[in-house]
Write an enzyme that holds these catalytic residues in place. Structure first.
Site, PDB file in Angstrom:
ATOM      1  CE1 TYR A  73     -38.738 -42.886 -12.877  1.00  0.00           C
ATOM      2  CE2 TYR A  73     -36.554 -43.108 -13.858  1.00  0.00           C
ATOM      3  CZ  TYR A  73     -37.406 -42.502 -12.958  1.00  0.00           C
ATOM      4  OH  TYR A  73     -36.944 -41.502 -12.153  1.00  0.00           O
ATOM      5  CG  PHE A 125     -41.996 -14.303 -18.127  1.00  0.00           C
ATOM      6  CD1 PHE A 125     -43.171 -13.736 -18.595  1.00  0.00           C
ATOM      7  CD2 PHE A 125     -42.062 -15.511 -17.451  1.00  0.00           C
ATOM      8  CE1 PHE A 125     -44.389 -14.368 -18.400  1.00  0.00           C
ATOM      9  CE2 PHE A 125     -43.285 -16.152 -17.252  1.00  0.00           C
ATOM     10  CZ  PHE A 125     -44.449 -15.579 -17.736  1.00  0.00           C
ATOM     11  CB  THR A 126     -43.356 -13.511 -13.417  1.00  0.00           C
ATOM     12  OG1 THR A 126     -43.889 -14.517 -14.280  1.00  0.00           O
ATOM     13  CG2 THR A 126     -44.178 -12.240 -13.574  1.00  0.00           C
ATOM     14  CG  ASP A 216     -38.800 -17.415 -22.671  1.00  0.00           C
ATOM     15  OD1 ASP A 216     -39.466 -18.282 -23.275  1.00  0.00           O
ATOM     16  OD2 ASP A 216     -39.142 -16.935 -21.582  1.00  0.00           O
ATOM     17  NE  ARG A 383     -48.139 -11.185 -16.622  1.00  0.00           N
ATOM     18  CZ  ARG A 383     -47.892 -12.060 -15.656  1.00  0.00           C
ATOM     19  NH1 ARG A 383     -47.875 -11.678 -14.392  1.00  0.00           N
ATOM     20  NH2 ARG A 383     -47.672 -13.318 -15.930  1.00  0.00           N
TER      21      ARG A 383
END
Ligand SMILES: *Cc1c(COP(=O)(O)O)cnc(C)c1O
Length: 467
Positions: A73, A125-126, A216, A383
């Site tokens: 974990y 960008f979406t 990005d 698009r």
């Protein structure tokens, strides 16, 4: 450009069977899917060019790495391996893993944006824009004008227009601009690169006003390839060196590893600022998972670390972009209107010119994607106006300049013959465009509508009339 072929630097070890279907079977499937290619079952698809996101074929080395998963974990070995890879290839100090790119966008938006802020970016960008809007920010497009012109041959259509950025600073003040979101190989512009000169200049401008720049970096490796091929002074540099240089000008990045990094799931936020990284580490436990796994299994982080190293190999990136160019050149030779120059991850059909008989409010790109599927089983995506959604203020449809169908090429998945089948189908429709019928919306979700929207043909007939 070398004259030798871009042929694949790998061979096939295992095959995945595809189901062959008939046009009448596909006509039923597309109707059941509400004429939205996102709602098709992949089993009904022959060549899947919906997206290059997470659709990569991993290498034998990555699959071997999956067996090294340390599923602790906290403090998994694989996290430290990934941290080392991100530091080595991207050069940022802090790594905050996330389940995919939008997880990183959510963290960055939440820690950096205050209500009423303006967030400039080189085309939207979406998911990026939506996270900015959900945090009370307003996206401002500062990409160069060439990016909005599908016929412009400008080689660096991803570039930021410095005058637009300066004008925004003058208008709203630098303290209302939390950061510039700088996308590499701009997706919505057709996979178009930024030049290093532009990246350097825009970072200097922003930093002069104390505005950080977050990359990005989803397609930064593809961008590095174009810089090497096209920009003076970079021909002799390696892809890895160019990638490091891109990142070195910026303050951090959000990353969807499902693209450049050659994995099926994963992403990260990387930052240089210690305080911001601490905030992000605190936030990631709320939305993703502990800061040493961020929503990923240990094995996924290990495969990503290997994928990052493979992604900057010249032979890999040359073959990846070479395959895209192969398809694009076939279509150009047949006179099909596509976004020029050919971008890094796919071919973008200019649906407005392809189907001049359809008005914008009948969603020509959506109709073309549906018709292409019926014709050949090739799945593409819209698009254009559907992806652009509605203006949050007025509720009106947004009609971007570009009304496109994207044929996105997954990495290392399809062969040259698959590209030939795709080109044949597109050219066939281009020669009989009036067979394609316009669409109207019958169901529309509130967010990112393109994923789940449903349509039916305006004429009440099939979306692709029989010959
Ligand atoms: C895919 C993508 C994202 C979002 O990443 P996900 O992994 O799909 O969440 C963000 N920006 C760009 C440019 C992308 O292509």
């Amino acid at each position: 450009m070398s004259i030798r072929s871009w042929a694949e630097p790998y061979k096939i070890k295992m095959v995945e069977h595809l189901r062959m279907t008939t046009p009448s079977e596909r006509a039923v499937s597309i109707r059941q899917a509400g004429h939205n290619t996102f709602l098709l079952r992949s089993d009904d698809v022959y060549i899947d060019l919906l997206t290059d996101s997470g659709t990569t074929a991993m290498s034998d080395r990555q699959w071997a790495a999956m067996m090294l998963g340390d599923e602790a974990y906290a403090g998994s070995k694989n996290y430290y391996k990934l941290e080392e890879a991100v530091r080595q290839y991207y050069g940022y100090k802090h790594l905050i893993p996330t389940h995919q790119g939008r997880g990183a966008e959510n963290l960055l938006s939440q820690i950096a944006i205050r209500k009423g802020d303006y967030v400039p970016g080189n085309m939207y960008f979406t998911t990026t824009r939506l996270h900015q809007e959900l945090c009370g920010g307003q996206f401002v497009d500062v990409i160069c004008d060439e990016a909005h012109d599908p016929t412009s041959e400008f080689p660096f259509k991803g570039n930021v227009d410095l005058k637009k950025m300066q004008a925004l600073i003058d208008k709203v003040g630098a303290d209302r601009i939390p950061y510039l979101s700088l996308e590499t190989n701009v997706n919505m512009a057709g996979g178009q690169p930024c030049s290093m000169a532009n990246i350097k200049a825009i970072c200097e401008l922003c930093h002069a006003h104390d505005i950080p720049v977050f990359l990005d970096a989803t397609r930064a490796v593809e961008n590095a390839y174009f810089i090497k091929e096209l920009e003076e002074g970079y021909a002799e540099k390696t892809i890895a060196e160019i990638l490091r240089e891109i990142c070195s000008h910026t303050d951090g990045c959000t990353m969807s590893a499902k693209k450049d990094s050659l994995v099926n799931i994963g992403g990260f936020l990387a930052l240089n600022d210690d305080k911001l990284a601490e905030k992000a580490r605190n936030m990631v436990v709320v939305y993703e998972g502990l800061h040493t796994y961020g929503g990923m299994a240990g094995r996924d982080m290990e495969a990503m670390a290997v994928g990052i190293a493979e992604s900057v190999q010249y032979d890999h990136i040359r073959a990846r972009i070479g395959q895209v160019e192969y398809l694009g050149e076939k279509l150009i030779n047949a006179g099909v209107p596509i976004i020029r120059p050919i971008g890094g991850h796919g071919i973008f059909l200019d649906a407005a010119r392809f189907l001049p008989h359809l008005p914008r409010d009948q969603f020509p790109a959506q109709a073309l994607a549906a018709a292409l599927y019926v014709d050949s089983g090739v799945r593409s995506m819209e698009r254009g106006a559907v992806s652009a959604g509605r203006d949050p203020e007025t509720g009106e449809n947004r009609y971007p300049n570009l009304e496109l169908v994207r044929l996105t090429i997954p990495r290392r998945v399809y062969t040259q013959a698959h590209m030939d089948v795709t080109a044949e189908s597109v050219i066939h429709l281009f020669e009989n465009p009036e067979r394609v019928q316009g669409l109207k919306i019958t169901y529309e979700p509130e967010y990112l509508r393109f994923f789940q929207c449903r349509f039916e043909p305006v004429s009440g007939s099939a979306v692709l009339l029989e010959e």
